[in-house]
Design a protein around this motif. Structure first.
Motif, PDB file in Angstrom:
ATOM      1  N   LEU A 182     -72.171 -88.644  47.627  1.00 24.81           N
ATOM      2  CA  LEU A 182     -73.190 -88.203  48.783  1.00 24.81           C
ATOM      3  C   LEU A 182     -73.270 -89.669  49.444  1.00 24.81           C
ATOM      4  O   LEU A 182     -73.406 -89.473  50.925  1.00 24.81           O
ATOM      5  CB  LEU A 182     -74.352 -87.786  48.078  1.00 24.81           C
ATOM      6  CG  LEU A 182     -74.437 -86.573  47.316  1.00 24.81           C
ATOM      7  CD1 LEU A 182     -75.529 -86.123  46.397  1.00 24.81           C
ATOM      8  CD2 LEU A 182     -74.042 -85.309  48.685  1.00 24.81           C
ATOM      9  N   ARG A 183     -73.605 -90.781  49.019  1.00 26.00           N
ATOM     10  CA  ARG A 183     -73.831 -91.872  49.920  1.00 26.00           C
ATOM     11  C   ARG A 183     -72.581 -92.573  50.563  1.00 26.00           C
ATOM     12  O   ARG A 183     -72.644 -92.813  51.758  1.00 26.00           O
ATOM     13  CB  ARG A 183     -74.295 -93.005  49.072  1.00 26.00           C
ATOM     14  CG  ARG A 183     -75.736 -92.836  48.559  1.00 26.00           C
ATOM     15  CD  ARG A 183     -76.232 -94.014  47.573  1.00 26.00           C
ATOM     16  NE  ARG A 183     -75.804 -94.364  46.277  1.00 26.00           N
ATOM     17  CZ  ARG A 183     -76.077 -93.572  45.398  1.00 26.00           C
ATOM     18  NH1 ARG A 183     -77.210 -92.776  45.369  1.00 26.00           N
ATOM     19  NH2 ARG A 183     -75.308 -93.979  44.168  1.00 26.00           N
ATOM     20  N   GLY A 184     -71.306 -92.200  50.118  1.00 20.40           N
ATOM     21  CA  GLY A 184     -70.261 -92.348  50.715  1.00 20.40           C
ATOM     22  C   GLY A 184     -69.916 -91.576  51.998  1.00 20.40           C
ATOM     23  O   GLY A 184     -69.406 -91.894  52.928  1.00 20.40           O
ATOM     24  N   ALA A 185     -70.632 -90.394  51.866  1.00 22.78           N
ATOM     25  CA  ALA A 185     -70.597 -89.317  53.062  1.00 22.78           C
ATOM     26  C   ALA A 185     -71.706 -89.627  53.940  1.00 22.78           C
ATOM     27  O   ALA A 185     -71.812 -88.947  54.831  1.00 22.78           O
ATOM     28  CB  ALA A 185     -70.680 -88.183  52.748  1.00 22.78           C
ATOM     29  N   GLU A 244     -72.886 -79.645  50.771  1.00 23.24           N
ATOM     30  CA  GLU A 244     -72.989 -81.223  50.880  1.00 23.24           C
ATOM     31  C   GLU A 244     -71.356 -81.597  50.934  1.00 23.24           C
ATOM     32  O   GLU A 244     -70.613 -81.002  50.118  1.00 23.24           O
ATOM     33  CB  GLU A 244     -73.741 -81.953  49.969  1.00 23.24           C
ATOM     34  CG  GLU A 244     -75.117 -81.357  49.992  1.00 23.24           C
ATOM     35  CD  GLU A 244     -76.040 -81.970  51.056  1.00 23.24           C
ATOM     36  OE1 GLU A 244     -75.473 -82.768  51.788  1.00 23.24           O
ATOM     37  OE2 GLU A 244     -77.146 -81.536  51.134  1.00 23.24           O
ATOM     38  N   THR A 245     -71.301 -82.624  51.639  1.00 23.35           N
ATOM     39  CA  THR A 245     -69.911 -83.274  51.728  1.00 23.35           C
ATOM     40  C   THR A 245     -70.017 -84.449  51.026  1.00 23.35           C
ATOM     41  O   THR A 245     -71.076 -85.165  50.782  1.00 23.35           O
ATOM     42  CB  THR A 245     -69.391 -83.764  53.134  1.00 23.35           C
ATOM     43  OG1 THR A 245     -69.087 -82.525  53.864  1.00 23.35           O
ATOM     44  CG2 THR A 245     -68.162 -84.574  53.144  1.00 23.35           C
ATOM     45  N   LEU A 246     -69.088 -84.870  50.133  1.00 26.88           N
ATOM     46  CA  LEU A 246     -69.041 -86.019  49.209  1.00 26.88           C
ATOM     47  C   LEU A 246     -67.754 -86.460  49.382  1.00 26.88           C
ATOM     48  O   LEU A 246     -66.712 -85.908  49.550  1.00 26.88           O
ATOM     49  CB  LEU A 246     -69.154 -85.492  47.807  1.00 26.88           C
ATOM     50  CG  LEU A 246     -70.399 -85.147  47.212  1.00 26.88           C
ATOM     51  CD1 LEU A 246     -70.628 -83.652  47.402  1.00 26.88           C
ATOM     52  CD2 LEU A 246     -70.664 -85.191  45.673  1.00 26.88           C
ATOM     53  N   VAL A 247     -67.693 -88.092  49.438  1.00 30.08           N
ATOM     54  CA  VAL A 247     -66.389 -88.685  49.377  1.00 30.08           C
ATOM     55  C   VAL A 247     -66.686 -90.206  48.654  1.00 30.08           C
ATOM     56  O   VAL A 247     -67.789 -90.731  48.989  1.00 30.08           O
ATOM     57  CB  VAL A 247     -66.090 -88.993  51.039  1.00 30.08           C
ATOM     58  CG1 VAL A 247     -66.978 -89.787  51.748  1.00 30.08           C
ATOM     59  CG2 VAL A 247     -64.432 -89.448  50.965  1.00 30.08           C
ATOM     60  N   LEU A 248     -65.602 -90.413  47.934  1.00 23.14           N
ATOM     61  CA  LEU A 248     -65.567 -92.108  47.399  1.00 23.14           C
ATOM     62  C   LEU A 248     -65.198 -92.921  48.347  1.00 23.14           C
ATOM     63  O   LEU A 248     -63.799 -93.139  48.051  1.00 23.14           O
ATOM     64  CB  LEU A 248     -65.320 -91.935  45.884  1.00 23.14           C
ATOM     65  CG  LEU A 248     -66.058 -90.938  44.915  1.00 23.14           C
ATOM     66  CD1 LEU A 248     -65.294 -90.965  43.575  1.00 23.14           C
ATOM     67  CD2 LEU A 248     -67.366 -91.570  44.860  1.00 23.14           C
ATOM     68  N   GLY A 290     -60.107 -87.446  51.183  1.00 18.18           N
ATOM     69  CA  GLY A 290     -60.672 -87.468  49.981  1.00 18.18           C
ATOM     70  C   GLY A 290     -62.090 -86.938  49.829  1.00 18.18           C
ATOM     71  O   GLY A 290     -62.862 -86.950  48.839  1.00 18.18           O
ATOM     72  N   GLU A 291     -62.531 -86.254  50.959  1.00 22.58           N
ATOM     73  CA  GLU A 291     -63.669 -85.397  50.786  1.00 22.58           C
ATOM     74  C   GLU A 291     -63.586 -84.064  50.153  1.00 22.58           C
ATOM     75  O   GLU A 291     -62.638 -83.436  50.061  1.00 22.58           O
ATOM     76  CB  GLU A 291     -64.160 -85.121  52.444  1.00 22.58           C
ATOM     77  CG  GLU A 291     -64.351 -86.518  53.345  1.00 22.58           C
ATOM     78  CD  GLU A 291     -64.709 -86.029  54.712  1.00 22.58           C
ATOM     79  OE1 GLU A 291     -65.051 -86.961  55.360  1.00 22.58           O
ATOM     80  OE2 GLU A 291     -64.302 -84.989  55.132  1.00 22.58           O
ATOM     81  N   ILE A 292     -64.821 -83.651  49.682  1.00 24.35           N
ATOM     82  CA  ILE A 292     -64.905 -82.302  49.081  1.00 24.35           C
ATOM     83  C   ILE A 292     -66.123 -81.915  49.567  1.00 24.35           C
ATOM     84  O   ILE A 292     -67.131 -82.418  50.170  1.00 24.35           O
ATOM     85  CB  ILE A 292     -64.973 -82.450  47.468  1.00 24.35           C
ATOM     86  CG1 ILE A 292     -66.165 -82.967  46.970  1.00 24.35           C
ATOM     87  CG2 ILE A 292     -63.679 -83.040  47.013  1.00 24.35           C
ATOM     88  CD1 ILE A 292     -66.585 -82.875  45.364  1.00 24.35           C
ATOM     89  N   THR A 293     -66.556 -80.572  49.410  1.00 30.81           N
ATOM     90  CA  THR A 293     -67.533 -79.648  49.451  1.00 30.81           C
ATOM     91  C   THR A 293     -68.318 -79.353  48.174  1.00 30.81           C
ATOM     92  O   THR A 293     -67.529 -78.924  47.645  1.00 30.81           O
ATOM     93  CB  THR A 293     -67.421 -78.511  50.584  1.00 30.81           C
ATOM     94  OG1 THR A 293     -67.061 -79.157  51.569  1.00 30.81           O
ATOM     95  CG2 THR A 293     -68.731 -77.811  50.753  1.00 30.81           C
ATOM     96  N   ALA A 294     -69.692 -79.502  47.926  1.00 33.66           N
ATOM     97  CA  ALA A 294     -70.170 -79.015  46.753  1.00 33.66           C
ATOM     98  C   ALA A 294     -71.605 -78.768  47.273  1.00 33.66           C
ATOM     99  O   ALA A 294     -72.343 -78.886  48.177  1.00 33.66           O
ATOM    100  CB  ALA A 294     -70.539 -80.236  45.863  1.00 33.66           C
ATOM    101  N   HIS A 295     -72.019 -77.602  46.546  1.00 30.47           N
ATOM    102  CA  HIS A 295     -73.146 -76.848  46.772  1.00 30.47           C
ATOM    103  C   HIS A 295     -74.303 -77.424  45.878  1.00 30.47           C
ATOM    104  O   HIS A 295     -74.334 -77.307  44.491  1.00 30.47           O
ATOM    105  CB  HIS A 295     -73.191 -75.304  46.551  1.00 30.47           C
ATOM    106  CG  HIS A 295     -72.149 -74.913  47.474  1.00 30.47           C
ATOM    107  ND1 HIS A 295     -72.625 -74.337  48.703  1.00 30.47           N
ATOM    108  CD2 HIS A 295     -70.840 -74.579  47.730  1.00 30.47           C
ATOM    109  CE1 HIS A 295     -71.652 -73.949  49.470  1.00 30.47           C
ATOM    110  NE2 HIS A 295     -70.437 -73.981  48.788  1.00 30.47           N
ATOM    111  N   LEU A 296     -75.091 -78.142  46.432  1.00 28.66           N
ATOM    112  CA  LEU A 296     -76.222 -78.739  45.640  1.00 28.66           C
ATOM    113  C   LEU A 296     -77.517 -78.371  46.490  1.00 28.66           C
ATOM    114  O   LEU A 296     -77.937 -78.444  47.414  1.00 28.66           O
ATOM    115  CB  LEU A 296     -76.226 -80.214  45.793  1.00 28.66           C
ATOM    116  CG  LEU A 296     -74.720 -80.942  45.110  1.00 28.66           C
ATOM    117  CD1 LEU A 296     -74.765 -82.200  45.736  1.00 28.66           C
ATOM    118  CD2 LEU A 296     -74.848 -80.990  43.691  1.00 28.66           C
ATOM    119  N   ASN A 297     -78.344 -77.810  45.285  1.00 27.11           N
ATOM    120  CA  ASN A 297     -79.759 -77.379  45.795  1.00 27.11           C
ATOM    121  C   ASN A 297     -79.844 -76.309  46.925  1.00 27.11           C
ATOM    122  O   ASN A 297     -80.411 -76.294  47.737  1.00 27.11           O
ATOM    123  CB  ASN A 297     -80.621 -78.486  46.367  1.00 27.11           C
ATOM    124  CG  ASN A 297     -81.231 -79.574  45.398  1.00 27.11           C
ATOM    125  OD1 ASN A 297     -81.220 -78.956  44.214  1.00 27.11           O
ATOM    126  ND2 ASN A 297     -81.733 -80.564  45.826  1.00 27.11           N
TER     127      ASN A 297
END
Length: 124
Positions: free
Chosen positions: A64-67, A18-22, A7-14
């Motif tokens: 982000l916190r999940g990751a 970054e990896t995000l996962v719920l 359930g992880e994704i990669t997103a470009h922030l700043n």
């Protein structure tokens, strides 16, 4: 690198990947943030296509916190991404899809044999 099977994704922030996962904890956090509704009610609300900036901030922050990132929603609100507001909506949509993709999709990724099917349930 993000693992879509978890359930992880990669997103470009700043400007940074970054990896995000719920995670279960992140989902519980979102239930609280959305007036104590269960997570399926939250998912249905988001599928309606009506997202506020605050919704995006909460979901991206929880991801982000999940990751493992120690970040506040206030910090997330100050972030930038390619595509501006539409870019944040795409991140939320991608994260929700990775978290709630249909079980039928998973069955094709991980086919079960009769010996792996729980007792009493039909096999594929």
């Amino acid at each position: 690198m993000a693992n879509r099977h978890r359930g992880e994704i990669t997103a470009h922030l700043n400007g940074k990947a970054e990896t995000l996962v719920l995670t279960l904890g992140a989902l519980a956090e979102l239930e609280d943030a959305f007036d104590g509704k269960d997570i399926l009610a939250v998912a249905e609300r988001l599928q309606s296509g009506r997202l506020s900036a605050r919704d995006c901030t909460r979901i991206i922050g929880a991801g982000l916190r999940g990751a493992g990132q120690p970040i506040s929603d206030a910090d997330v609100a100050m972030m930038t991404t390619d595509g501006g507001a539409a870019g944040f909506v795409r991140i939320v949509a991608d994260l929700m899809a990775a978290t709630f993709r249909p079980l039928t999709d998973r069955a094709t990724e991980y086919p079960q044999t009769a010996s792996q099917t729980p007792a009493g349930l039909p096999g594929k």
